[in-house]
Design an enzyme around this catalytic site. Structure first.
Site, PDB file in Angstrom:
ATOM      1  N   ARG A 116     111.693  44.853  18.288  1.00 15.54           N
ATOM      2  CA  ARG A 116     112.143  45.561  19.616  1.00 15.54           C
ATOM      3  C   ARG A 116     110.280  46.160  19.484  1.00 15.54           C
ATOM      4  O   ARG A 116     110.718  47.160  18.256  1.00 15.54           O
ATOM      5  CB  ARG A 116     113.070  45.836  20.462  1.00 15.54           C
ATOM      6  CG  ARG A 116     111.872  46.026  21.931  1.00 15.54           C
ATOM      7  CD  ARG A 116     111.882  44.931  22.453  1.00 15.54           C
ATOM      8  NE  ARG A 116     112.149  45.293  24.195  1.00 15.54           N
ATOM      9  CZ  ARG A 116     111.437  44.103  24.433  1.00 15.54           C
ATOM     10  NH1 ARG A 116     110.698  43.171  24.210  1.00 15.54           N
ATOM     11  NH2 ARG A 116     111.966  44.561  26.338  1.00 15.54           N
ATOM     12  N   THR A 419     106.196  33.809  25.778  1.00 17.29           N
ATOM     13  CA  THR A 419     107.709  34.576  24.802  1.00 17.29           C
ATOM     14  C   THR A 419     107.422  32.732  23.719  1.00 17.29           C
ATOM     15  O   THR A 419     107.184  32.001  24.751  1.00 17.29           O
ATOM     16  CB  THR A 419     109.062  34.752  25.122  1.00 17.29           C
ATOM     17  OG1 THR A 419     108.074  36.392  26.188  1.00 17.29           O
ATOM     18  CG2 THR A 419     109.677  35.054  24.003  1.00 17.29           C
ATOM     19  N   THR A 437     107.875  37.935  20.947  1.00 19.63           N
ATOM     20  CA  THR A 437     107.032  37.997  21.792  1.00 19.63           C
ATOM     21  C   THR A 437     105.830  39.112  22.060  1.00 19.63           C
ATOM     22  O   THR A 437     106.205  39.798  20.890  1.00 19.63           O
ATOM     23  CB  THR A 437     108.076  38.225  23.439  1.00 19.63           C
ATOM     24  OG1 THR A 437     107.620  37.896  24.541  1.00 19.63           O
ATOM     25  CG2 THR A 437     109.028  39.878  23.264  1.00 19.63           C
ATOM     26  N   GLU A 439     105.346  39.998  25.061  1.00 21.60           N
ATOM     27  CA  GLU A 439     105.369  39.865  26.698  1.00 21.60           C
ATOM     28  C   GLU A 439     104.805  39.240  27.398  1.00 21.60           C
ATOM     29  O   GLU A 439     105.477  38.417  27.660  1.00 21.60           O
ATOM     30  CB  GLU A 439     105.515  41.253  27.210  1.00 21.60           C
ATOM     31  CG  GLU A 439     106.355  42.130  28.319  1.00 21.60           C
ATOM     32  CD  GLU A 439     106.227  41.022  29.593  1.00 21.60           C
ATOM     33  OE1 GLU A 439     107.237  40.535  30.111  1.00 21.60           O
ATOM     34  OE2 GLU A 439     105.510  41.583  30.510  1.00 21.60           O
ATOM     35  N   GLU A 458     104.337  45.026  25.414  1.00 22.27           N
ATOM     36  CA  GLU A 458     106.441  45.442  26.112  1.00 22.27           C
ATOM     37  C   GLU A 458     106.148  46.095  26.887  1.00 22.27           C
ATOM     38  O   GLU A 458     107.698  46.000  27.543  1.00 22.27           O
ATOM     39  CB  GLU A 458     106.172  45.416  24.452  1.00 22.27           C
ATOM     40  CG  GLU A 458     108.225  44.507  24.294  1.00 22.27           C
ATOM     41  CD  GLU A 458     107.232  42.937  24.136  1.00 22.27           C
ATOM     42  OE1 GLU A 458     107.851  41.675  25.708  1.00 22.27           O
ATOM     43  OE2 GLU A 458     106.876  42.385  24.004  1.00 22.27           O
ATOM     44  N   ASP A 461     107.989  46.754  30.210  1.00 20.50           N
ATOM     45  CA  ASP A 461     108.942  45.965  30.116  1.00 20.50           C
ATOM     46  C   ASP A 461     110.081  46.919  30.574  1.00 20.50           C
ATOM     47  O   ASP A 461     110.829  47.665  31.398  1.00 20.50           O
ATOM     48  CB  ASP A 461     109.923  45.392  29.129  1.00 20.50           C
ATOM     49  CG  ASP A 461     108.977  43.630  29.538  1.00 20.50           C
ATOM     50  OD1 ASP A 461     109.055  43.701  30.156  1.00 20.50           O
ATOM     51  OD2 ASP A 461     109.969  42.925  28.330  1.00 20.50           O
ATOM     52  N   SER A 485     115.277  44.713  27.224  1.00 23.26           N
ATOM     53  CA  SER A 485     114.771  43.587  26.784  1.00 23.26           C
ATOM     54  C   SER A 485     115.674  42.136  27.339  1.00 23.26           C
ATOM     55  O   SER A 485     116.590  42.683  27.343  1.00 23.26           O
ATOM     56  CB  SER A 485     114.626  43.014  25.614  1.00 23.26           C
ATOM     57  OG  SER A 485     114.322  41.310  25.267  1.00 23.26           O
ATOM     58  N   SER A 486     115.438  41.029  27.783  1.00 17.35           N
ATOM     59  CA  SER A 486     116.174  40.000  27.978  1.00 17.35           C
ATOM     60  C   SER A 486     116.944  38.604  27.375  1.00 17.35           C
ATOM     61  O   SER A 486     117.328  37.833  27.594  1.00 17.35           O
ATOM     62  CB  SER A 486     115.889  39.022  29.592  1.00 17.35           C
ATOM     63  OG  SER A 486     115.969  39.977  30.581  1.00 17.35           O
ATOM     64  N   GLY A 506     111.339  33.191  28.544  1.00 14.16           N
ATOM     65  CA  GLY A 506     111.604  33.690  30.054  1.00 14.16           C
ATOM     66  C   GLY A 506     111.930  34.479  30.987  1.00 14.16           C
ATOM     67  O   GLY A 506     112.432  34.683  32.171  1.00 14.16           O
TER      68      GLY A 506
HETATM   69  N1  GLU Z   1     109.265  40.333  27.514  1.00 15.82           N
HETATM   70  C1  GLU Z   1     110.427  39.787  27.955  1.00 15.82           C
HETATM   71  C2  GLU Z   1     111.371  40.263  27.409  1.00 15.82           C
HETATM   72  O1  GLU Z   1     111.578  40.973  26.840  1.00 15.82           O
HETATM   73  C3  GLU Z   1     110.728  38.237  27.710  1.00 15.82           C
HETATM   74  C4  GLU Z   1     109.134  38.132  28.134  1.00 15.82           C
HETATM   75  C5  GLU Z   1     109.266  36.525  28.366  1.00 15.82           C
HETATM   76  O2  GLU Z   1     110.295  35.798  28.335  1.00 15.82           O
HETATM   77  O3  GLU Z   1     108.373  35.823  29.266  1.00 15.82           O
HETATM   78  O4  GLU Z   1     112.883  39.790  27.891  1.00 15.82           O
END
Ligand code: GLU
Length: 609
Positions: A116, A419, A437, A439, A458, A461, A485-486, A506
């Site tokens: 990350r 991503t 990603t 972002e 990034e 986030d 992050s997700s 996503g």
């Molecule tokens: N930056 C997002 C994350 O780390 C991902 C971005 C995306 O998937 O649109 O969760």
């Protein structure tokens, strides 16, 4: 205990909805028909000898080629990721970061790499507050700036994954991608659309404009896109090693672009905000370090589900939601009843994720969020007949279990659509699940002049400010901190052997998409391709959950009866890739049939069917 699978009548109902969801919208080209010169795209492949699934046929082809020549899953995954840096440059590349989960067949252990992006040493809690107004910068101002650029971890991730588990050097992984960058690749409709959506931001920077807006317009579908600067960058890294990036001339150019954004003197229309510089230094870049956290684990209906720990919230949130769902026998429910449980468990896990999970969350809290006793406490908030009013409050990971104690409500996350994700398995049973990603689609819109890659944004986030009166936000910026992050690269084992690997882009919807595919596959009796194609919904503890139009028409009415708020229709949620292990060394590689233009799944030796 694994619960028995579901009834045939429900299978028929689910499959009917899947078929509606997978047929291309009127007028859209079927996923298989890319521009001339592009390898064919297949969303599903059955076979042996290794498997690859990515969003892009060229990346899948290079991954399969590496496997065919005797490379392992890590060799193939890095080669495919390097190719995505060329052909999917708006989602991935060496200007960004990501999370890699690896199952090692020899030791039967799961490892992770946290690549990350990290905040520079100069970052402060109020770095995203405009000193002129005392309020947070608007998102698009923060995004298209040097301020949002995190120190990139992608190249070091590739290097280290190969060093630990690969069998080939980084130079070998970069070579085919450099070749395609130089020779060019055909522009498809998704690529063109991504440029069109970003045209105003891309036009602000000469290097971006020259590369992606030839003649001032997005490139035509079917035209050839060449990126000679990126070919040179990859070749320099191949020759001189990653030091040329982290402590050499490529890095110096990256830092210069961050500190003095290379704004065009004559953009057709100036950007809507002043373009702010960042304060990243060469020392920040030279000091970047990967982390190797233990994977998260939750046991679900006899499977062992491994995911990514902090600074991603993905593994914890998917794991907590699964633990909550395991309290209910979804296989005995109707599809709307099962989906009601999925939506409610998502909201409960999201409340905790928002309140507690970020870079620096203590191991004790993470362990409790993934504890079955905590899930039991949270599950008593899930009414099988009635949707709880949103937002639901988070629980209280206080080390005590028993009642339904709650804290204060948390906020929704950012639903991005950028991503990319890739899944690779080799003939020896090693597996790579990798989400990478920059972002936003197009990152911060700055191509580093002369180097051919886009920078990430990034650091957006992070939460920009502490919400007044709310519980302390764990995701505020700080020096060296990594934004929450997700991303949820997930590997599911069955008795210690791979069963399924999956992930998706996503933004904040990543967590719910991974969860929904798992529920579809494990509880609702769908095959993997059906589970991937089925229409999606995302409830992130919000009064306005999102769902794809096919989901709304199939289930919106039935879920309304449970008291779920009306869904906000969203054209697409995610762009997943996955591989299932069928036993006797067989694979089902699965990509999106329709979303984001369709993905590309392949196997080394296709099964005769
Ligand atoms: N930056 C997002 C994350 O780390 C991902 C971005 C995306 O998937 O649109 O969760």
């Amino acid at each position: 205990m694994r619960l028995t699978k579901r009834t045939t009548s429900r299978t028929a109902a689910v499959v009917a909805v899947v078929l509606v969801a997978t047929s291309a919208p009127a007028g859209a080209a079927p996923a298989a028909a890319g521009p001339p010169g592009e390898p064919p795209k297949t969303p599903t492949a059955h076979g042996y000898g290794g498997a690859v699934s990515t969003v892009d046929p060229t990346a899948t082809a290079v991954g399969l080629d590496v496997l065919r020549r005797g490379g392992n899953a890590v060799d193939a995954a890095v080669a495919a990721a390097a190719m995505l840096g060329v052909t999917e440059p708006f989602s991935a590349g060496i200007g960004g970061g990501g999370f890699l989960v690896y199952y090692d067949a020899g030791s039967r252990r799961v490892h992770t790499i946290d690549g990350r992006e990290s905040a520079p040493a100069s970052m402060r809690e109020d770095s995203f507050v405009d000193p002129a107004t005392g309020t947070a910068y608007p998102f698009q101002q923060a995004r298209v700036s040097g301020l949002s650029v995190g120190v990139p971890g992608t190249l070091l991730t590739w290097h280290e994954a190969l060093r630990r588990w690969g069998s080939r050097p980084l130079s070998a992984a970069l070579a085919p991608a450099a070749e395609v960058a130089e020779r060019g690749f055909p522009v498809d409709a998704t690529f063109r659309q991504q440029v069109a959506d970003n045209a105003a931001a891309f036009a602000q920077f000469d290097a971006t404009r020259k590369l992606y807006l030839p003649g001032g317009q997005p490139p035509a579908v079917g035209s050839t896109l060449r990126n000679r600067d990126l070919a040179d960058t990859y070749r320099q890294i191949a020759r001189r090693g990653i030091g040329t990036f982290y402590a050499g001339p490529i890095g110096a150019d990256l830092v210069t672009a961050v500190r003095r954004p290379p704004v065009a003197a004559d953009p057709a229309a100036p950007w809507q905000f002043p373009i702010l510089p960042g304060a990243m230094t060469r020392a920040d870049l030279a000091g970047y370090q990967l982390r190797f956290p233990a994977p998260t684990r939750s046991d679900y209906r006899g499977y062992q589900v491994y995911g990514m720990s902090t600074p991603s919230s993905g593994g914890v949130a998917v794991g907590e939601a699964l633990n909550i769902l395991e309290r209910f026998d979804l296989s005995e429910l109707t599809v709307p009843e099962a989906l009601h449980h999925y939506l409610e468990a998502s909201a409960l896990a999201y409340a905790d994720r928002n309140r507690y999970v970020a870079d620096g969350t203590s191991r004790r809290v993470l362990a409790e969020l993934l504890d079955d006793r905590y899930a039991a406490e949270r599950a008593c908030r899930l009414d099988p007949d009635r949707a709880a009013p949103k937002p639901v409050p988070p629980g209280d990971p206080d080390g005590r279990y028993g009642d339904c104690a709650t804290g204060a409500a948390g906020a929704d996350g950012n639903p991005g659509q950028s991503t990319t994700n890739l899944t690779v398995a080799d003939r020896w049973g090693n597996v790579v699940e990798y989400t990478l990603t920059i972002e936003q689609t197009g990152g911060n819109a700055m191509v580093v002049p002369g180097r051919g890659f886009l920078l990430n944004n990034e650091l957006t986030d992070f939460s920009f400010v502490q919400t007044p009166g709310a519980a302390p936000d764990p995701n505020l910026p700080a020096p060296g901190k990594r934004p929450r992050s997700s991303m949820s690269p997930t590997i599911v084992l069955d008795d210690g052997r791979p069963f399924l690997a999956l992930g998706t882009p996503g933004g904040a919807t990543i967590i719910t998409t991974v969860l929904q595919i798992l529920v579809n596959r494990i509880d609702l009796g769908m095959t993997l391709p059906e589970a991937m194609a089925a229409p999606r919904a995302s409830q992130r503890n919000s009064t306005a959950p999102q769902a794809e139009p096919a989901f709304v028409s199939a289930y919106g009415g039935a879920l309304g009866v449970f008291g779920h708020p009306a869904f906000t229709a969203t054209a697409e949620l995610g762009a997943a890739t996955a591989i299932e292990f069928t036993g006797r060394h067989g694979f089902v590689a699965s990509a999106e049939p329709v979303r984001r233009g369709g993905g590309a799944a392949g196997v080394v030796r296709p099964a005769r069917r």
